[in-house]
Every structure is written in C-alpha cells, then in structure tokens.
Design a protein around this motif. Sequence first.
Motif: not given
Length: 841
Positions: A821-841
């Motif tokens: 929740k406090d992670a740096d926003p530009d970490i590539p794997i975090l960006i990918a995870a957010k994109a994957e999660s968004a598809k589920l919604n």
Amino acid sequence: MDAQNPGHTPSLEMAYVLFMDIVAYSTLRMEEQQSVLSRFQEVVRNTTEFARARAEDQLIRLPTGDGMALVFFGDPEAPARCALELSRNLREHPEVKLRMGIHSGPVYRVADINANRNVAGGGINIAQRVMDCGDAGHILVSKATADVLIEVKKWGPLLHDIGETEVKHKQRLHLFNLWTDEAGNREQPSKLRRKQRNRVKTFAAAASAAVLVAAVIGAWLVHGPRAHALNVADTIILADFDNETADTVFDDTLKQALSISLRQSPFLNIVPEERVGATLKLMTRPADTRITPPVARDVCERANSKAYIAGRIDRLGNQYVIGLNAVNCRTGEMLAQQQSKAAEKEEVLDALGNAAAKLREELGESLSTVEKFATPLADATTPSLDALKAYSQGLIKDRQNDAEAVPFFKRAIELDPNFASAYEGLGTSFYNLGESGLARDNFTKAFQLSGRASERERFVIAARYYQMVTGEIEKAIENFQIWVQAYPRDARAHGNLGGLYGATGRFENAVTETLEALRLSPDAGANYANLVLSYTALNRLDEAKAIYGKAIARGVADDPLTRLSFFGVAFLEGDTAEMSRQMAWSAGKPQAEEIFLAAKSDTEAYYGRLRSAREYSRGGTDSALRSNEKETAAQWMLSAAVREAEFGNSDRARQAAASALALSADHDSEILAALAFARAGDIPKAEKLANKLAADYPRDTLVISYWLPVIRAAIEIDGKNPSQALEVVEPAAAYELANPDTWPGLGGPLYPIFLRGEARLALRQGSEAGGEIQKLLDHRGLMRACPLGPLAHLGLARAYVLQGDIAKARAAYTDFFSLWKDADPDIPILIAAKAESAKLN
C-alpha cells in the motif's frame, strides 16, 4: 525348557534386568516384613514402566523373598526409567529401604518347578551382584548397561562412574551410580569406600619410600590422587598457568597447550572460555580477569563444576619443571597431580603433553582412550612456542572481535607455515568477516596440513573444508555426526551440526542439535542466533523469543547475528519499535552496522518501498567497504540486484550485478550474479557463469543440487520453456527449504518452489501452480523478508485466475496490494498487477 513350549530348547535373548531387595529385611519383625513387602510390591505395580511392559508382554516378574527382579525385553532404557520412578515414589515411604541393580545380558526363558515363566543366565545373575554392591537408596548400573544408556543424551549426566570392585568368584564389576536430585543415592557405596581406603593405605606405604623431586614444585604439589576422581558428567575449569620462569613466551601459551592436550580426551569435559567469561561477569569481574587458583575455585563453584586444573612452570638451573594439579573446587581436596621435566626450552611442550596424558588417566579416563587420543603437542599444534603464543593471543582476541584476531593468526603462520590450527583460526575469522574467498584459501591449507593436528581438531578442519571449500555438505554433516559420536559433550560439534541442518532445511534436527550445544555451552552466542533462526523457520515464534530472552539473561545477546535473528522475529510480528531498537544498537558497530542496514533494506523492499531499500543497501555496501570487506560489499549489491530483477527492473539489475562482479568475483558473488542475470534476461552472462560454477565447484552440494538447477530453470523460463524449467529444477527438490549461506538476504529464498510455481503458471496449470505458491506462504517464518514473499501473493492470485476462482483471485490481489500500500508506484511488477486486477473488475 521353554516356558511356553516345554518340549522346545530355549534360545538366548537379550534381557534388561532391574534387581531389587529391601535392605535389612531379615532384621524386621514378621508383621513389619509383611507390611514393608506389601507396600514395596504395590509401588512397583503402580509404576508406569511396569504397567507398560506387562501390557506389551515384555516383562517377567520374579519374586525373590525380600525383593524381586523385573526382567524387561526390547527396551534397554526400561529398567533405568523404572528405577528412577520407584526411587522417587518411595521417598514417601521411608520404611521401604530399597537398593537396586541394573544389568543387560543374555538369558534363557525357562519354566520353574511350578511351570511359571522364569529366566536363567548371566544377565540376571550379574544384575544381582551389581545390586549387592549398593546401600539403601542406591541404583547401581553395570558398565555394559551404562555404555548403552550413555548413547542416549539424557542419561549421560545422570550416570556417575564409581569405578571397579570385586564381587563373588573374584569377578570384577565396573559400576556407575544412577542418581538425580529427586532419586537415587549420590553417596559412594560403603563396599566401594572400604576397598578404596585399603588402596589408599597401599599408596601411602609406597609413597613413603619415594624420593622427592623438583623441590621448587614439591611444596606446590600435594600427594594423594584419587581413583576415578571424575565421572563423565563432571566439568572442569582450566586456571591460567603460573609462569615462574620470567620468560613471557610461556604466558597464555601453556594454558592453551594444556587445553589442546586435555581436549583430546573424550572423557574430560572442559568448560568453554565463553562460559568462564560469562561466569566472571556474573561475579562482577572483568572478562579478562586472570584465572588464578582462588579465582578458578570461585568460577568452578559458580559454574557447578567438579574441579579446576592449575599448572605451573619453574626454572631449575637449565631445566624446566612443570606441575599440574587437579583440585576439587568445593572441598579443596587434591584429585590428581603430575609433574614432568624438560631439559631445555624446546622440550617444554612435550613435557607438558606427557604430564597431561598421565593426569587424564589419574582422573579416571581409561588407558585405551588416553593412548588413542594423545597426539604429542608439537604435532597437534606447533613446535614453535612463539607461534603457539601468537595463536593463543589470536584465540583470546577472537572471542571479542574477528578483525582483531587476524594479525595474531597471521603471525603464528609466519612463525610456523605448517601450523594447521592457525590456518583454521584465520579462515574462521575471515569467514565471520564475510571474506569467504580468503576463508576458503586458509581452510584448504589447514586441511592439507591436518595431519599436524589433534584428533578433535582434525574433525574441525575437515568440517570446515567440506563445508566451506568443496561444499560437500553431506560429507560435512557426516563428519560432524562422527565427531559427535567421538566427543558427545563437544558443544562445537553439536552447534555446527545444527547449523548445517538449518542451512539444508532440516530445521527440526537443527533445533535438537543446537539445544544440546546450548546445554553444553550456554554462553555461546552463535548457538542462540541459530536456534532463533530455526524456531523462526518452523513458525515457532514464541520459542524463538524465549531463546532470545535466555540470551539476554546470560548476557550474550549482543552478538550481531543473535540480534539480527531477533530483528527478523520482530519484522514478522510487525514490531517496528523493536526493529528500530535493534537498528539503533547496530549503528557504528563493526560487523553489525552493515548487516542491519542490509536487513533493513530487505524489510523496506518487502513492502515495495524500493527507493528506501536502495538507500539502505547503499549504506550497507559503504559500511562494508569502509571495513575493506569487498566480498561482503559485493553480496549486498547482488542481493539488491536480484531484488530489482524480481520486481521487473531488469536494466538496473544487470548494471548492479556487473558492478558487484567487478568488485569481487568469488564463489558467492558468481552464484548471485548468475541468478540476477538469469532473472533479468541477460542469458549469455547467466549461462557463462553457470558453466563456470559447474566447472569450478563440481563437488559443491548446493551449487550442483540447488543453485545450478535454480539458475538454469530461470534461464528456461526466460526462454519460454516452462516444461524444461520444471525438468532442470527437479534436482533441487531435496534442498528446496534450504537457507544457504550464499544467500545474503533476511530470510530463506525457497527459489526451487518459487520457480516451479512460475513454470506452472506459464503452463496454465492453475491448481499445480497454486499448490507450489501456497508452500511459500506456509513458510512465512523461513522466508521472513525475502522479496519472493510478497510476490507469492501475486502468484497465488494469478493461479486462482487460471482456476477460474475469481473471488479468491481478487482476495489474493487485495492481499498483495495491502502489503504494498505504501509501495513506490513505478515498480514494473506492481503496475502489471494493478492492470491484471483491473481486468477482473
């Protein structure tokens, strides 16, 4: 005749016999006899061991009028357990004055005249003779049985060697007295006391005709050595040598030489210097207090030891006279003494070794082991007194600071280039300083020269060589297992065996061995660190915290690795205040600051605070470089490089790995760099390093069976060959829970499991992938702040998506995002995870 089959000729079988009778039974009135015998039989029937053996049909009970014999089958410990329980229970019935004897031996099962089950043979006859040597309350044990029981650790401290005596038909029995604070009779049996008094009279008559030698030491030595003065459970304090020659080369040197000589014995149990220092601390004395005989006696009593040994050297014309005294620290009674002469200075070590060997025998050690474990001191150490002095000073410095010990070990090697133990000491110091390449060089030299070491030191040297040089972990473990068998009370053997069990993922075994090491040496800080790690790996955090509390109570918690282990526990429990306290403690401390900065880097990265993690990594690297520890600095850089690769920052990972290799290209650096390159997609460099590792370390267990399968599986995954990845990583399954020394991070990596999960995801095998990834989450205590830990939540979410379980997938993504929740926003794997999660919604 066989009791079960009267026409059958019986066969011999091993029995474990507890023979008992009521002392002075015949002097009681008839009604008293009946009452006492009835109470005795009732207590026997109510013992746990009697009930268990009877229920399993592993017991024959033989009444003897004023007692009975219990003949157990199948369990060598059964008579001893039964005897202790009986003794404890009979303390409530003082009218039953019982003596007991235990022996193991062959018997025939026969039928008596009434066709009842009975036994015959030497096993039961000797048990009765063993019992006959005791008084009321005694539990006496034959040597044959004691030798078996001592193989089980818990019995050794309870069995007390009381020597030999002559019984019926001029047979001689070697006896042990079994007692605890709650059971048995610790007094010497009266029959043995009478025999020993007769022997003392004989000694006195012989002594009156002897000529006094070495008058300057004669007044110091006291006559009257005692047979079997010590038993296997007793511990001994070594006093400092009294040097009356004015030659400083003997300062510290002779005490160390005496220690080496006596420690060859599997019988004597010398209290480690760490424990002596801790005892001095409790006495509010400085740790470097000189251990004179009065101080030794105080330390001895506080450490609950039996005796102290003091030495003295005097100059008598051109000769040197050496005296050794072993003194009972409670009574001041002389237990043993020896003296020897050296015609010149160069012969002092030989003279001391001869005196020490004779002292061992006089204290109760068997002649066979004295002869077997008696390497001459010049061969066990060095013929150079100056080299031995430098080595001794290195050992003293090493108790506080590895860096300060290095010049003394180097000086010892300069004075004697064939001094095997000095190379081992230097290698250990370098290893503890993180300089593994230099450590390997010195361990190799020690191994080549191990013929010039004592039996015990050869175990040490071989273990270091197999573990640190060739990497043959299973050979190292086997070496430690043999060492433990030869020297069961050597805390180093148990502690190092526990450490290797932990490194290879056998944490239950690690706990067992490390607890035994701590029992034998409760002031060795490294054992506390390893035990905290093992309990943590088993997710037993309360026990880990309890062990750390014991380290604090013993005053040994300021070892950096012990504190770092507890830092990991605090991290798992989210105790940021405790983590901050540990960080504050480490600031500015050599060997502590850098490892805590690196650990803090791992904990920051675990929560995705990657910029902060980089700062702490740089701090750890800079701290190591200030101490000129290039290998250690490279490890911190490579730890960060692997982390960057796993989080998707491939360019940064490749650059960091190349920079680290330029700083140090040792064994550990090449492994971590190969992994970083493989995970960052630089396959040519990864393959080149993997091939080099295979060629350079063909016998290294963890290179061949852990790291190379992991590196090559990572290469296959990058090449979109997940099926091949599963095949090449398979050899690592045996060590998948290992926590290899090569891995510098705070927590075990569990890479074989992680990569199997990743390969299964690539093959779209959701259930299998989820099973692998769940293993990572189940081993939270082992992984601690490993960067693969938070990624396991992401991998589990992806596995649930493949399974079609969207609800669980969303929950797993949420777990990952909560951690970050406090992670740096530009970490590539975090960006990918957010994109994957968004598809589920």
